[in-house]
Enzyme design. Structure first.
Site, PDB file in Angstrom:
ATOM      1  N   HIS A 122       0.869  -1.185   0.000  1.00 52.59           N
ATOM      2  CA  HIS A 122       0.000   0.000   0.000  1.00 52.59           C
ATOM      3  C   HIS A 122       0.907   1.237   0.000  1.00 52.59           C
ATOM      4  CE1 HIS A 122      -2.742   2.951   1.897  1.00 52.59           C
ATOM      5  NE2 HIS A 122      -3.731   2.173   1.490  1.00 52.59           N
ATOM      6  N   ASP A 149       3.034  -4.310   8.045  1.00 53.50           N
ATOM      7  CA  ASP A 149       1.788  -3.557   7.912  1.00 53.50           C
ATOM      8  C   ASP A 149       0.650  -4.563   8.035  1.00 53.50           C
ATOM      9  OD1 ASP A 149      -0.538  -2.513   6.907  1.00 53.50           O
ATOM     10  OD2 ASP A 149       0.344  -1.663   5.089  1.00 53.50           O
ATOM     11  N   GLN A 209      -4.624  -5.109   7.032  1.00 52.43           N
ATOM     12  CA  GLN A 209      -5.637  -6.014   6.465  1.00 52.43           C
ATOM     13  C   GLN A 209      -5.562  -7.412   7.072  1.00 52.43           C
ATOM     14  OE1 GLN A 209      -8.012  -4.976   4.590  1.00 52.43           O
ATOM     15  NE2 GLN A 209      -7.254  -3.023   3.817  1.00 52.43           N
ATOM     16  N   LYS A 226     -10.737  -0.577  10.770  1.00 58.80           N
ATOM     17  CA  LYS A 226     -10.989  -1.737   9.910  1.00 58.80           C
ATOM     18  C   LYS A 226     -11.395  -2.955  10.735  1.00 58.80           C
ATOM     19  CE  LYS A 226      -7.502  -0.285   6.515  1.00 58.80           C
ATOM     20  NZ  LYS A 226      -8.243   0.342   5.431  1.00 58.80           N
ATOM     21  N   CYS A 233      -4.973   2.622  -3.521  1.00 60.45           N
ATOM     22  CA  CYS A 233      -3.687   3.088  -2.971  1.00 60.45           C
ATOM     23  C   CYS A 233      -2.562   2.080  -3.198  1.00 60.45           C
ATOM     24  CB  CYS A 233      -3.796   3.413  -1.481  1.00 60.45           C
ATOM     25  SG  CYS A 233      -4.982   4.698  -1.137  1.00 60.45           S
TER      26      CYS A 233
END
Ligand code: C6P
Length: 404
Positions: A122, A195, A198, A221, A361
């Protein structure tokens, strides 16, 4: 397994109608909806406990501080961190990456050093490293991925200082083998930044077993408020990091010519923090724990199997991501021949179906896939097969209208 109908009824917004149709919310990778318990927790904080933290000795301030610190403990337990002090509250994943690139990066990256990222990242996990590399005259090495999104580029002999990689992709859903990447990176003498934006909402994450040095994610999220996120850093690394922002709340002593800084984690939380956000995140974590992260993953695999089988039958429709549904999270990016993803998303909206369209993104990834944009349906614990059927009906409608 859990009762999806019951879960759905916990989310007030999901009973809304959009354009006269039942809402099918399939944009969970952008942000998830919030259950009533999270909305109530924020409401309760402002109604009964609102005060600034770590400042007052009055009752309300002590209550607010206790609630804020309890949220930190819940986060630590949720990702199996050893100490709550390893948890820093940020605005979200983006701020967490910037914090590490600025604070750890400016101290530890020198001219000629290598920073490794991957092709699937991302923008939030590219640009802070790109700027750092430019500032320091360091090299930004981009590790390649295969067509399912798995990192194939080797670290051997690269001797990077840090490897920045996503745990799960927001476009392909690909779940990277972080344990293997950590092992390889550490052998090369590098630290590992993950990261997890997700991943944490969709699967059980254990930072100790992943053996990563930094791990970031966003509350919004995972059923929790916007504007609150988490950066986990191994204690021994965090203790040696300089502050990211400076000002109130993060100091020990201040004179006009110098200042000394607070211990971790306060050193990294300058100014008044997002206390209600942290409290809301704690409530979101409680909710996820009640349902069970394994159950959530299993539910999403079921929806993935159901939707991939149906989507792959649509002529001209191409889905992306790993074929093994156990190695991906619950989202599907796809293209439909002759229809731009934005047009498709607009037609779907007329049917009450919310998806995201565009480059999400991840322009470098889309360049690699040689497509300018994709449509993306992303699932969560409250989605049902009926939501997928509504998506398929909307796709047929778009073809009828737009391909005439
Ligand atoms: N992806 C999406 O629709 P923030 O905005 O800081 O909460 O999260 C940034 C971010 C970082 N990494 C990954 C893998 C992400 O997916 C995101 C956010 C959203 O895919 C908005 S672009």
């Amino acid at each position: 397994m859990f009762d999806v109908a019951k879960v759905k009824s916990d989310f007030p917004i999901l009973s809304r109608e959009i354009n006269g149709k039942k809402l099918s919310y399939l944009d969970n990778a952008a942000t998830s909806q919030k259950p009533q318990v999270v909305i109530d927790a924020i409401n309760n904080f402002y109604k009964n406990h609102n005060a600034n933290v770590h400042r007052g000795v009055h009752t309300l301030s002590e209550e607010a501080t206790a609630m804020y610190e309890e949220a930190r403990e819940k986060v630590a337990r949720f990702i199996n961190a050893r100490h709550p002090e390893e948890i820093i509250f940020t605005k979200g994943t983006t701020e967490a990456v910037n914090l590490v690139a600025y604070s750890w990066g400016r101290k530890n990256i020198k001219k000629g050093d290598t920073i490794a990222v991957t092709e699937i990242e991302h923008h939030s996990n590219i640009i802070p490293w790109q700027i750092l590399a430019k500032e320091k005259n360091a090299n930004l090495k981009v590790l390649s991925i295969d067509e399912e999104g798995f990192v194939t580029g080797s670290l051997q002999g690269l001797k990077p200082k840090i490897v920045a990689v996503s745990h799960a992709s927001n476009v392909l859903g690909t779940i990277q083998e972080i344990k293997d990447i950590s092992r390889e990176a550490h052998l090369e003498g590098a630290l590992v930044f993950v990261d997890g934006a997700q991943a944490v909402p969709h699967m059980k994450v254990d930072v100790l077993s992943l053996d990563c040095d930094f791990y970031a994610f966003s509350g919004h999220k995972m059923l929790s408020p916007m504007g609150i996120g988490v950066l986990y850093v191994k204690k021994e690394i965090l203790e040696n990091m300089e502050p990211y922002q400076v000002g109130g709340g993060m100091i020990k002593e201040v004179f006009f010519d110098r200042a000394t800084y607070a211990d971790i984690p306060g050193r990294f939380e300058a100014g008044t923090p997002n206390v209600s956000g942290a409290v809301g995140l704690g409530a979101g974590i409680d909710y996820l724990n009640r349902i069970g992260m394994e159950n959530i993953s299993e539910h999403e695999v079921g929806l993935l199997n159901y939707s991939l089988a149906k989507l792959n039958l649509v002529p001209g429709l191409k889905t992306y991501g790993p074929t093994d549904v156990k190695r991906r999270t619950g989202l599907i990016a796809f293209t439909l021949e002759g229809i731009h993803p934005h047009d498709l998303a607009s037609v779907l909206d007329t049917e009450g179906v919310a998806i995201r369209s565009g480059h999400h993104c991840t322009m470098p990834l889309h360049n690699k896939l040689k497509i300018p944009a994709t449509a993306r349906a992303s699932f969560y614990l409250y989605n049902t097969k009926e939501d997928v059927d509504a998506l398929l009906y909307g796709i047929e409608k778009a073809e009828r209208i737009l391909k005439r």
